[in-house]
Structure formats: structure tokens, C-alpha cells
Design an enzyme around this catalytic site. Structure first.
Site, PDB file in Angstrom:
ATOM      1  N   HIS A   1      -3.548  18.847  35.295  1.00  0.00           N
ATOM      2  CA  HIS A   1      -4.070  17.830  36.426  1.00  0.00           C
ATOM      3  C   HIS A   1      -4.498  18.675  37.800  1.00  0.00           C
ATOM      4  O   HIS A   1      -5.472  18.547  38.383  1.00  0.00           O
ATOM      5  CB  HIS A   1      -3.475  16.724  36.575  1.00  0.00           C
ATOM      6  CG  HIS A   1      -3.709  16.052  37.809  1.00  0.00           C
ATOM      7  ND1 HIS A   1      -3.105  16.200  39.148  1.00  0.00           N
ATOM      8  CD2 HIS A   1      -4.535  14.775  38.074  1.00  0.00           C
ATOM      9  CE1 HIS A   1      -3.665  15.416  40.107  1.00  0.00           C
ATOM     10  NE2 HIS A   1      -4.485  14.644  39.412  1.00  0.00           N
TER      11      HIS A   1
ATOM     12  N   HIS B   1      -6.384   9.743  39.033  1.00  0.00           N
ATOM     13  CA  HIS B   1      -5.343  10.672  38.580  1.00  0.00           C
ATOM     14  C   HIS B   1      -5.186  10.551  37.131  1.00  0.00           C
ATOM     15  O   HIS B   1      -4.972  11.667  36.366  1.00  0.00           O
ATOM     16  CB  HIS B   1      -3.997  10.268  39.316  1.00  0.00           C
ATOM     17  CG  HIS B   1      -2.808  10.912  38.793  1.00  0.00           C
ATOM     18  ND1 HIS B   1      -2.438  12.104  39.297  1.00  0.00           N
ATOM     19  CD2 HIS B   1      -1.776  10.720  38.178  1.00  0.00           C
ATOM     20  CE1 HIS B   1      -1.414  12.576  38.730  1.00  0.00           C
ATOM     21  NE2 HIS B   1      -0.874  11.451  38.207  1.00  0.00           N
TER      22      HIS B   1
ATOM     23  N   HIS C   1       0.537  17.709  33.548  1.00  0.00           N
ATOM     24  CA  HIS C   1       0.222  17.496  35.287  1.00  0.00           C
ATOM     25  C   HIS C   1      -0.028  18.665  35.872  1.00  0.00           C
ATOM     26  O   HIS C   1      -0.917  18.575  37.011  1.00  0.00           O
ATOM     27  CB  HIS C   1       1.679  16.742  35.992  1.00  0.00           C
ATOM     28  CG  HIS C   1       1.459  15.440  35.896  1.00  0.00           C
ATOM     29  ND1 HIS C   1       1.962  14.724  34.826  1.00  0.00           N
ATOM     30  CD2 HIS C   1       1.337  14.293  36.762  1.00  0.00           C
ATOM     31  CE1 HIS C   1       1.834  13.229  34.952  1.00  0.00           C
ATOM     32  NE2 HIS C   1       1.476  13.101  36.253  1.00  0.00           N
TER      33      HIS C   1
ATOM     34  N   ASP D   1      -1.842   8.321  32.359  1.00  0.00           N
ATOM     35  CA  ASP D   1      -0.696   8.945  33.193  1.00  0.00           C
ATOM     36  C   ASP D   1       0.651   8.703  32.535  1.00  0.00           C
ATOM     37  O   ASP D   1       1.426   9.792  32.151  1.00  0.00           O
ATOM     38  CB  ASP D   1      -0.611   8.203  34.568  1.00  0.00           C
ATOM     39  CG  ASP D   1       0.271   9.242  35.657  1.00  0.00           C
ATOM     40  OD1 ASP D   1       0.209  10.386  35.356  1.00  0.00           O
ATOM     41  OD2 ASP D   1       0.657   8.463  36.586  1.00  0.00           O
TER      42      ASP D   1
END
Length: 364
Positions: free
Chosen positions: A259, A273, A256, A173
Site C-alpha cells: 500500500h 486506503h 500494508h 483493509d
């Protein structure tokens, strides 16, 4: 557009930090009674420390067990409990979804919030943002609030006891922070606080990247052996503080958004995540046309900390164009952060970048 930089009021990190929860809350002006929303794991490890800390100040507190997902229903449940108890402060303890739920509930109740992550798996703790999911595990929305947490308290003793997979996911992340910050800097697109980035925010994002590359593998070795080492201390700070400040005050971009596209595919729901963001990072690098030697260096690093580098690592067939197009379509929907890239991005470009990144990774 104004430049905007935001941060929590206080960040505390150290061995056995849970022993000082109430004292650190008191230091920033938080008041009892307190509702503590906790994951099962965090409660089993730290409840005695919380009790003793609250007892020392004579603070009344209650604990509410977290059910496992940051959904509108779960947020509303915490809000209802907080209002019933008439609490003045709320604490979230556990992983990123617990923290997001507690933060969202505190915002609705307009009360103080402290966050105590028990794993270093995301950069969520320092921010004023919650990622909300639907009941099927798909990203529903970002909720952005007016204020950052009053306190972020990180107990290194708990981090070192957690499975190393969580720390690695936090590294994945945090790895995105520099690349997404750079995209927003080049495009002059707004950060998560609707302002332009500052030199300080971008410098923190770059320092985050440098720290991860330097200490990531050694920190994972430390956690695998349940050791608090200097490398682990630096990586926890990078995963939590540097990445948190960097992404919020510099902005998000392709990684992101990709994601979020990946969450549309059921096979990805059991992955963390940061594991999905890792594929987003590689796809962003391919999308931006970064040089192959640099791309390969990033892949080698990701492999050194056992993070995914191929779509098949998330249960996705790179040749299944229906799946690839589903991811790409979700990643490029209006309002997604991928549009912070310094060039127009289409779903077709993302579909190609997903497969290109996968093919390039296969060669390392």
C-alpha cells in the site's frame, strides 16, 4: 521478546451512539473542556447529537473543522488550537485521517482522546498509531504512541448513511489483518507494540477474516439501502474492532508495505486506503505462493464487494516497469513491514509478485 496485547479502554457500538458521546467519555474518566476535530460530513450529521450530549453533562466544547489530510502541518494546527483553548480532552470524528490527526495531536498535548468514526473504512480507530502523509498524499511515516484511545464510539446510524464504497474499503483493509498476522506469527517478528503476538490477537485476526467472508457482501447490500442489519453490525465490528486489535497486536507485513508503495504513484491518490490495501493483499498472497484456488476465491470475494483486483483498477499499467519498480522499491525500503514476512523479500520479488497477482486476477 515479551508478548504484548493492546486495546482501547472502551469500545461502544450501536444505533445513534452519537447521542451518548459525553456520557461515554465521562464513563472512562475523560474531562471537559473538549475540542472536537470533525470532518464536514461527520459534523453535518452528528453536531446536534454532540451538542445535546455535552449539554446534558454541562460540558464546554468547541469544534474544529478538519481540512482533509493527516499531515504534520494539520497535526500542529490541532495542537495549537487545543493548547489555546486549554482543553483536557480531544475527540476525532470522521474518517481515518481525521482520527489519525486527532490521535497524534492528543499525544503531543498529553490529553485524553476519544475517536468517533463516521465511516467504517479502516481499522484505525482502536489503535495507538497514526499514518502521516506529506502534502502530496504520499505516506511519510507511522507515528506510534504510548497509549490507545480512551474511547472508540461507533454510531451505526452514520455508517449506514455513508456511501457503500467506504464500508467496502474497510473490508479491504480488514481482509489484510489475518494474512499479515499469520506472516508475523510464522516469522516471530514484533507487532506494532514491539512485542510478539498473543494467541488472543491471532484468534481475533482469524475471526475477523471469517466474519468478512461470511457477512461482507450482505453488509454492503445493507449500506447501499441505508439499512442497519445484523450483517452490517458484524462487519462494522470486524472492520473496526477485530481488525484494529488484530493488526496492532499481531503485526503488519507485505500488504500494508505494498500500500505504501502504491501511494508513490499519483493515479492512486484518489483511491481509499483499503482499496489500495486490497491490491497489497493479493500481491502478498502471490509473494507467499498461496495456492491458485485459494487466491481465486479471494478475488471472487473482492469482486462481490466491488473492490479492486487489478492494477488497472488503480490506474496503473502492469506492463509499465518503471511504475512497478517504483512501487516495489518503496515497499521494500529499510524498516518497512514487508520485512516481517517469514522469508527475505527484495524489490525484484515484489515487482514480480505485483505482476503475477495482476495476471492471476485477470483469469477470474
Amino acid at each position: 521478546m515479551m508478548q504484548v496485547f493492546c486495546s482501547p479502554l472502551r469500545y461502544v457500538q450501536g444505533i445513534s451512539a452519537s447521542n451518548q458521546l459525553a456520557q461515554q467519555m465521562d464513563a472512562v474518566g475523560m474531562k471537559p473542556p473538549v475540542l472536537l476535530v470533525a470532518s464536514k460530513s461527520a459534523r453535518s450529521q452528528a453536531e446536534k447529537a454532540w451538542q445535546e450530549s455535552m449539554k446534558q453533562l454541562g460540558w464546554e466544547f468547541s469544534i474544529l473543522d478538519f481540512t482533509g489530510e493527516c499531515t504534520p502541518k494539520e497535526i500542529d494546527s490541532v495542537v495549537a488550537r487545543a493548547k489555546t483553548l486549554g482543553v483536557k480532552s480531544l475527540v476525532g470524528a470522521g474518517g481515518g485521517k481525521v482520527l489519525d490527526t486527532a490521535r497524534a495531536a492528543a499525544n503531543i498535548c498529553n490529553i485524553s482522546i476519544a475517536l468517533a468514526p463516521s465511516i467504517a473504512s479502516t481499522d484505525a480507530p482502536t489503535s495507538a498509531l497514526s499514518v502521516v502523509y506529506d502534502e502530496q498524499g504520499k505516506v511519510l511515516e507511522y507515528r506510534i504512541f504510548k497509549r490507545n484511545p480512551d474511547l472508540v464510539l461507533v454510531d451505526l446510524s452514520l455508517i449506514a448513511q455513508a456511501p457503500v464504497r467506504f464500508l467496502a474499503a474497510g473490508i479491504g483493509d480488514a481482509l489484510s489483518t489475518y494474512f499479515e498476522s499469520d506472516a508475523c506469527r510464522l516469522s516471530r517478528k514484533p507487532n506494532m507494540r514491539s512485542g510478539l503476538s498473543t494467541q488472543a490477537a491471532f484468534a481475533l485476526a482469524r475471526f475477523c477474516f471469517d466474519s468478512i467472508i461470511a457477512d461482507g457482501a450482505d453488509a454492503c447490500v445493507a449500506v447501499a439501502n441505508k439499512i442497519v442489519s445484523p450483517a452490517l453490525e458484524r462487519i462494522v465490528e470486524a472492520n473496526t474492532l477485530l481488525s484494529g486489535l488484530g493488526f496492532e497486536s499481531s503485526g503488519l507485513a507485505a500488504a500494508h508495505a505494498i500500500h505504501n508503495g502504491l501511494t508513490m504513484i499519483p493515479s492512486t491518490h484518489d483511491f481509499l486506503h483499503g482499496e489500495k490495501v486490497t491490491i497489497g493483499v493479493l500481491t502478498q498472497l502471490a509473494l507467499e505462493g498461496k495456492p491458485r484456488p485459494f487466491f481465486q476465491d479471494i478475488v471472487r470475494f473482492l469482486k462481490s464487494v466491488n473492490l479492486p483486483t487489478r492494477l488497472k483498477d488503480l490506474g496503473i499499467d502492469a506492463n509499465d516497469l518503471n511504475v512497478i519498480n517504483t512501487i516495489a522499491k518503496r515497499a521494500t525500503q529499510p524498516g518497512e513491514t514487508i520485512h516481517n514476512e517469514p522469508f527475505p523479500v527484495t524489490a525484484a520479488m515484489v515487482a514480480d509478485a505485483l505482476r503475477a497477482a495482476d495476471a492471476l486476477s485477470a483469469q477470474v
